[in-house]
Write a protein that holds these residues in place. Structure first.
Motif, PDB file in Angstrom:
ATOM      1  N   GLY A 148       0.923  -1.091  -0.147  1.00  0.00           N
ATOM      2  CA  GLY A 148       0.180  -0.088  -0.096  1.00  0.00           C
ATOM      3  C   GLY A 148       0.650   1.283   0.230  1.00  0.00           C
ATOM      4  N   GLY A 149       0.111   2.329   0.477  1.00  0.00           N
ATOM      5  CA  GLY A 149       0.961   3.543   0.509  1.00  0.00           C
ATOM      6  C   GLY A 149       2.072   3.824   1.353  1.00  0.00           C
ATOM      7  N   GLU A 150       2.564   4.837   1.355  1.00  0.00           N
ATOM      8  CA  GLU A 150       3.949   5.075   2.002  1.00  0.00           C
ATOM      9  C   GLU A 150       3.863   4.617   3.505  1.00  0.00           C
ATOM     10  OE1 GLU A 150       6.956   8.942   2.717  1.00  0.00           O
ATOM     11  OE2 GLU A 150       5.027   9.182   1.680  1.00  0.00           O
ATOM     12  N   ARG A 151       4.866   4.100   4.063  1.00  0.00           N
ATOM     13  CA  ARG A 151       4.942   3.617   5.254  1.00  0.00           C
ATOM     14  C   ARG A 151       6.142   3.777   5.872  1.00  0.00           C
ATOM     15  NH1 ARG A 151       0.635  -0.686   6.104  1.00  0.00           N
ATOM     16  NH2 ARG A 151      -0.332  -0.558   3.932  1.00  0.00           N
ATOM     17  N   LYS A 152       6.034   4.009   7.143  1.00  0.00           N
ATOM     18  CA  LYS A 152       7.115   4.046   8.162  1.00  0.00           C
ATOM     19  C   LYS A 152       7.683   2.545   8.588  1.00  0.00           C
ATOM     20  CE  LYS A 152       6.513   8.850   9.294  1.00  0.00           C
ATOM     21  NZ  LYS A 152       6.952   9.585   8.253  1.00  0.00           N
ATOM     22  N   GLY A 153       8.615   2.211   8.213  1.00  0.00           N
ATOM     23  CA  GLY A 153       9.135   0.861   8.531  1.00  0.00           C
ATOM     24  C   GLY A 153       9.287   0.669  10.076  1.00  0.00           C
ATOM     25  N   GLY A 154       9.162  -0.745  10.460  1.00  0.00           N
ATOM     26  CA  GLY A 154       9.732  -1.174  11.693  1.00  0.00           C
ATOM     27  C   GLY A 154       8.495  -0.829  12.800  1.00  0.00           C
ATOM     28  N   SER A 155       8.798  -1.255  14.036  1.00  0.00           N
ATOM     29  CA  SER A 155       8.004  -1.315  15.078  1.00  0.00           C
ATOM     30  C   SER A 155       7.599   0.150  15.626  1.00  0.00           C
ATOM     31  CB  SER A 155       8.486  -2.015  16.020  1.00  0.00           C
ATOM     32  OG  SER A 155       9.648  -1.301  16.854  1.00  0.00           O
ATOM     33  N   GLY A 156       8.093   1.265  15.114  1.00  0.00           N
ATOM     34  CA  GLY A 156       7.907   2.583  15.458  1.00  0.00           C
ATOM     35  C   GLY A 156       8.952   3.045  16.543  1.00  0.00           C
ATOM     36  N   GLN A 157       9.970   2.194  16.968  1.00  0.00           N
ATOM     37  CA  GLN A 157      10.745   2.585  17.849  1.00  0.00           C
ATOM     38  C   GLN A 157      12.113   2.816  17.170  1.00  0.00           C
ATOM     39  OE1 GLN A 157      11.118  -0.623  20.678  1.00  0.00           O
ATOM     40  NE2 GLN A 157       9.210  -0.444  21.415  1.00  0.00           N
ATOM     41  N   LYS A 158      12.595   3.941  17.470  1.00  0.00           N
ATOM     42  CA  LYS A 158      13.939   4.426  16.932  1.00  0.00           C
ATOM     43  C   LYS A 158      15.157   4.372  17.684  1.00  0.00           C
ATOM     44  CE  LYS A 158      12.109   5.680  12.820  1.00  0.00           C
ATOM     45  NZ  LYS A 158      12.361   5.184  11.671  1.00  0.00           N
TER      46      LYS A 158
END
Length: 122
Positions: free
Chosen positions: A48-58
């Motif tokens: 699908g559309g643009e995603r921010k990869g990973g689990s959200g933890q940076k």
């Protein structure tokens, strides 16, 4: 016919959909059907559309490097037979006990059985 806004898609995804759509149209598929198939293909391939990869933890690069180094050190210690904190000698294998005995320079270790190694190390 595809629904919704395509604003969330990356430029690469948009180019890919356009290329797929042109390919379908060149094979004689109607414009609307070609567009629907193209976006369905893009969605299936990229989620699908643009995603921010990973689990959200940076993690900062420094923290990542420290964690990797710590993990590598623990793995190396395990391979070398260094007992883990809190592990008892009885739960160790004979080769682990032999490595530990070698590090402590216990004489006669090569002929000892597991029980004798535990006694000598204890």
């Amino acid at each position: 016919m595809p629904r919704g806004s395509k604003d969330k898609y990356t430029d690469k995804q948009k180019r890919k959909a356009e290329h797929i759509e042109e390919s379908y149209e060149s094979r004689g598929v109607s414009k609307g059907e070609a567009e629907a198939r193209a976006w369905a293909t893009v969605n299936k391939q990229s989620g699908g559309g643009e995603r921010k990869g990973g689990s959200g933890q940076k993690k900062s690069p420094e923290k990542k490097a420290a964690a990797r180094k710590s993990s590598a050190r623990r793995a190396a210690e395990t391979r070398e037979g260094v007992p883990r904190p809190g592990s008892k000698l009885e739960s160790m294998t004979r080769p682990e006990l032999m490595d530990l005995a070698r590090k402590r320079d216990i004489r006669g270790r090569s002929t000892m059985r597991k029980a004798e190694l535990i006694e000598a190390l204890g």
